[in-house]
Design a protein around this motif. Structure first.
Motif, PDB file in Angstrom:
ATOM      1  N   SER A 390      25.731 129.986  44.958  1.00  0.00           N
ATOM      2  CA  SER A 390      26.930 130.217  44.617  1.00  0.00           C
ATOM      3  C   SER A 390      27.224 129.793  43.170  1.00  0.00           C
ATOM      4  O   SER A 390      27.771 130.677  42.392  1.00  0.00           O
ATOM      5  N   THR A 391      26.588 128.741  42.672  1.00  0.00           N
ATOM      6  CA  THR A 391      26.990 128.243  41.173  1.00  0.00           C
ATOM      7  C   THR A 391      26.348 129.096  40.076  1.00  0.00           C
ATOM      8  O   THR A 391      26.775 129.325  39.348  1.00  0.00           O
ATOM      9  N   PHE A 392      25.149 129.658  40.407  1.00  0.00           N
ATOM     10  CA  PHE A 392      24.330 130.661  39.542  1.00  0.00           C
ATOM     11  C   PHE A 392      24.964 131.986  39.585  1.00  0.00           C
ATOM     12  O   PHE A 392      24.756 132.796  38.467  1.00  0.00           O
ATOM     13  N   ARG A 417      24.229 127.421  49.114  1.00  0.00           N
ATOM     14  CA  ARG A 417      24.928 126.038  48.470  1.00  0.00           C
ATOM     15  C   ARG A 417      26.503 126.427  47.910  1.00  0.00           C
ATOM     16  O   ARG A 417      26.415 126.074  46.956  1.00  0.00           O
ATOM     17  N   ALA A 418      27.050 127.089  48.994  1.00  0.00           N
ATOM     18  CA  ALA A 418      28.566 127.292  48.411  1.00  0.00           C
ATOM     19  C   ALA A 418      29.231 126.242  49.124  1.00  0.00           C
ATOM     20  O   ALA A 418      28.952 125.571  50.154  1.00  0.00           O
ATOM     21  N   GLY A 419      30.317 125.716  48.328  1.00  0.00           N
ATOM     22  CA  GLY A 419      30.923 124.615  48.653  1.00  0.00           C
ATOM     23  C   GLY A 419      30.595 123.252  47.953  1.00  0.00           C
ATOM     24  O   GLY A 419      29.672 123.270  46.838  1.00  0.00           O
ATOM     25  N   HIS A 428      26.540 121.892  39.783  1.00  0.00           N
ATOM     26  CA  HIS A 428      26.137 122.449  40.755  1.00  0.00           C
ATOM     27  C   HIS A 428      26.913 122.896  42.147  1.00  0.00           C
ATOM     28  O   HIS A 428      26.381 123.298  43.249  1.00  0.00           O
ATOM     29  N   GLN A 429      28.042 122.419  41.848  1.00  0.00           N
ATOM     30  CA  GLN A 429      29.098 122.615  43.010  1.00  0.00           C
ATOM     31  C   GLN A 429      29.177 124.286  43.172  1.00  0.00           C
ATOM     32  O   GLN A 429      29.367 124.983  42.134  1.00  0.00           O
ATOM     33  N   GLY A 430      29.328 124.691  44.374  1.00  0.00           N
ATOM     34  CA  GLY A 430      29.364 126.174  44.527  1.00  0.00           C
ATOM     35  C   GLY A 430      30.909 126.290  45.111  1.00  0.00           C
ATOM     36  O   GLY A 430      31.091 126.984  46.157  1.00  0.00           O
ATOM     37  N   SER A 468      29.248 143.387  50.020  1.00  0.00           N
ATOM     38  CA  SER A 468      29.530 142.319  50.945  1.00  0.00           C
ATOM     39  C   SER A 468      28.926 140.814  50.339  1.00  0.00           C
ATOM     40  O   SER A 468      27.997 140.947  49.911  1.00  0.00           O
ATOM     41  N   ALA A 469      29.610 139.949  50.567  1.00  0.00           N
ATOM     42  CA  ALA A 469      29.001 138.769  50.279  1.00  0.00           C
ATOM     43  C   ALA A 469      29.136 137.571  51.573  1.00  0.00           C
ATOM     44  O   ALA A 469      30.405 137.785  52.145  1.00  0.00           O
ATOM     45  N   VAL A 470      28.122 137.078  51.669  1.00  0.00           N
ATOM     46  CA  VAL A 470      28.222 135.948  52.820  1.00  0.00           C
ATOM     47  C   VAL A 470      27.872 134.457  52.100  1.00  0.00           C
ATOM     48  O   VAL A 470      26.882 134.302  51.346  1.00  0.00           O
ATOM     49  N   ARG A 471      28.746 133.538  52.524  1.00  0.00           N
ATOM     50  CA  ARG A 471      28.639 132.245  51.816  1.00  0.00           C
ATOM     51  C   ARG A 471      28.500 131.412  52.771  1.00  0.00           C
ATOM     52  O   ARG A 471      28.916 131.275  53.826  1.00  0.00           O
ATOM     53  N   PHE A 472      27.703 130.346  52.385  1.00  0.00           N
ATOM     54  CA  PHE A 472      27.342 128.848  53.621  1.00  0.00           C
ATOM     55  C   PHE A 472      26.900 127.931  52.749  1.00  0.00           C
ATOM     56  O   PHE A 472      26.388 128.256  51.677  1.00  0.00           O
TER      57      PHE A 472
END
Ligand code: TPP
Length: 623
Positions: A390-392, A417-419, A428-430, A468-472
């Protein structure tokens, strides 16, 4: 034997050592890094590889007057140990401890904060230009890895460095590795420089040209060494850098303190930009890391003797579930292509790379290019999956908008690494992805409540026909059973987990805590339905409206920045429906700089665990 390191609190102490003592000091620094990282986890291999290079820099240059900028910054442990943080080094990566990256709040020797790759050259050039304008007189040094040099940003900087010709020292820490083996044509070129073969080839070619000149050629060739020197001067090596206007020095043995001291002392005297090509070994001095630098790039705590991780969990990580599911889907559909930006292992794609080498692309640290590349593939009917933390992915915002969303190309983005992320600190926070994705036209944004739902979402994403995007989150799943043949999820359909009058609408990783909080509040007489939103876009408007009619309060929860996030999407929808009467609370993360710590600790601090949620909802309800 007394330790040299005991006497060193600052670079000044280091300079008082005779140079012949430096190898012993390097051993002591390595031992300390190994001891602390084996307990706390951290970037072991990169740091072990940069010990001599760092000692030599601090020996020759005068930090903080001379500014040293660390690209990515994950190799800065020796620098931290030498610059007053040795006594606190055991707190590395722990709450209120030492950050694993340069941190301007920690020390005057940390000139520039890093964490994301390939920023050091641009920042160093900025500092060099400012030095000139302020008529200051100090050296500017940027330490950059060959992995970081695969990024376009680094080349944008070189492009300007070569033309401005400000004195600037670039230390290229070349170890043939990014996190995994380094990739791309440039990486090949650097290896070619180190191998020396190009030099031999040029020499041979020169010889044959000279031979072909009657009478003159042979005598010239016999001049031998003189010819070699001429050829070296003209052609050797670093042609690309020299052509760009940057003096090339190397390759230099990056673990030989004698060589490093010599070239760095020389570099002090150059009046333009110079790149020093240092050849180092990742994991140097610790056999398990030397033989497996990828595993020890960012290592969890491990047994120092065996190198084995201290904890082995049975539950698979989200990344592993993603990788496995993608392999299953790819077996049934040969149009599926996987793309990573230098993180095949971290994103769970190593298995895919082995099984489908012709359908796997590691593009290097090149997030923008990864997204554009995927756009091209999708345009021609292939099904690209771009897996980036997520962060990158923040790097590629314009490509997400301009290349994918505006053209409505069905690229699947997988945001690992989302969240909130443990141990690595603010860089590095997502936490921004919900905000930077949800407003893009055509974009579908999903987050699973567990690893099985991740499987379902991934499968479904390929059928929606839109980006589409899936975050986890980072780390282990919840240990739920994994379907062999995951069910498809209807686009925009939420999932009701608990009945109730008012609505608690949770997105992704926050669902379990929301459910716990609702059960707790139920005991106190507050009736809360819990709905797993699944989608931040499109929203399940029907479900939201039905609760707006039934109850008097809606609460949203997300593990991301609350301004402009999931809760804001729900609020905007209620506004469009003119439902101003509903009491509305959105819970998420504030736009602050996040402290170092474990994810659970940080989530607790910001009230995203179940006691925190109960507390916030209770106070809002009563208030
Ligand atoms: C923009 C961005 N993408 C990905 C990463 C993840 N990452 C951290 S270090 C690294 C490899 C860096 O390789 P190199 O610069 O050669 O340093 P080494 O570890 O080999 O010393 C990567 C890909 C990052 N920090 N920033």
């Amino acid at each position: 034997m007394p330790k040299l390191l005991d006497e060193i609190q600052s670079p000044g102490d280091l300079k008082r050592l005779p140079p012949e003592k430096l190898p012993q000091l390097a051993d002591e620094v390595r031992a300390l890094i190994l001891e602390v990282v084996s307990q706390n986890g951290g970037h072991l291999a990169s740091n072990l590889g940069a010990v001599e290079l760092t000692l030599a820099l601090h020996y020759v240059f005068d930090s903080p007057r001379d500014t040293i900028i660390w690209d990515v910054g994950h190799q800065c442990y020796t620098h931290k140990i030498l610059t007053g943080r040795k006594a606190r080094f055991h707190t590395l990566r722990q709450h209120q401890g030492i950050l694993g990256f340069p941190d301007r709040n920690e020390s005057e020797h940390d000139i520039y904060n890093t964490g994301h790759a390939s920023t050091a050259l641009s920042a160093a050039l900025g500092i060099a230009v400012a030095r000139n304008k302020r008529r200051d007189d100090h050296k500017v040094i940027a330490v950059v890895g060959d992995g970081a040099l695969t990024s376009g940003v680094a080349w944008e900087a070189l492009n300007q460095i070569g033309i401005l010709r400000e004195p600037l020292i670039i230390v290229l820490n070349y170890n043939e590795m990014s996190i995994s083996a380094n990739v791309g044509a440039l990486s090949k070129y650097l290896t070619y420089l180190v191998s020396g073969q190009h030099y031999l080839r040029i020499k041979d070619q020169t010889k044959s040209i000279l031979k072909s000149i009657p009478a003159v050629g042979w005598p010239l060739i016999k001049v031998g060494r003189a010819l070699e020197d001429t050829v070296k001067k003209v052609f050797f090596p670093g042609l690309v850098f020299e052509e760009l206007g940057i003096r090339y020095v190397g390759p230099v043995q990056g673990h030989s303190l004698t060589s490093l001291l010599e070239v760095f002392r020389d570099a002090r005297t150059y009046d333009g930009p110079v790149l020093i090509h240092c050849v180092t070994q990742k994991g140097r001095g610790y056999a398990p890391a030397q033989s497996n630098p990828e595993r020890f790039h960012g290592a969890a705590p491990f047994n120092r003797v065996t190198g084995e991780p201290l904890v082995r969990a049975a539950v698979p990580t989200y990344s592993a579930v993603f990788g496995k599911t993608l392999c299953c889907l790819a077996r049934q559909d040969e149009r599926i292509i996987a793309i990573t930006a230098a993180m095949p292992e971290g994103t769970g794609l190593s298995g895919f790379a082995r099984e489908f080498p012709g359908r796997f692309y590691d593009v290097g640290i090149a997030e923008q290019h990864a997204v554009n590349f995927a756009a091209g593939l999708a345009l021609r009917g292939l099904k690209p999956v771009v897996a980036i933390y997520s962060t990158f992915l923040q790097r590629a915002y314009d490509q997400l908008y301009h290349d994918v969303a505006l053209q409505d190309l069905p690229v699947v983005f997988v945001l690992d690494r989302a969240g909130i992320v443990s141990d690595d600190g603010p860089t590095h926070q997502g936490i921004n992805d919900i905000v930077y994705l949800r407003h893009l036209p055509h974009m579908i944004l999903m987050a699973p409540k567990d690893e099985n739902e991740l499987q379902r979402m991934l499968k479904s994403a390929f059928t929606y026909g839109h980006p589409s995007a899936v975050r986890f989150p980072k780390g282990r799943g919840r240990g739920v059973a994994l379907e062999e043949d995951p069910q498809k999820i209807e686009l925009g359909r939420s999932e009701r987990l608990k009945e109730g009058k008012n609505l608690l609408l949770a997105f992704g990783s926050t669902v379990p805590a929301a459910l716990e909080a609702a059960l707790e509040l139920e005991k106190e007489g507050l009736s809360l339905a819990v709905v797993n939103a699944r989608f931040a876009k499109p929203l399940d408007e029907e479900a939201i409206l039905s609760y707006a009619q039934k109850g008097s309060m809606i609460v949203t929860v997300e593990e991301g920045i609350v301004s402009g996030g999931f809760g804001s999407a729900v609020r905007e929808f209620l506004d469009r429906e003119r439902r101003f009467d509903i009491r509305f609370l959105r819970i998420g993360l504030p736009d602050e700089i996040y402290p170092l710590g474990k994810a659970d600790e940080i989530k607790g601090m910001f009230g995203l665990d179940s006691p925190g949620l109960s507390d916030r909802i209770r106070r809002f309800w009563r208030g």
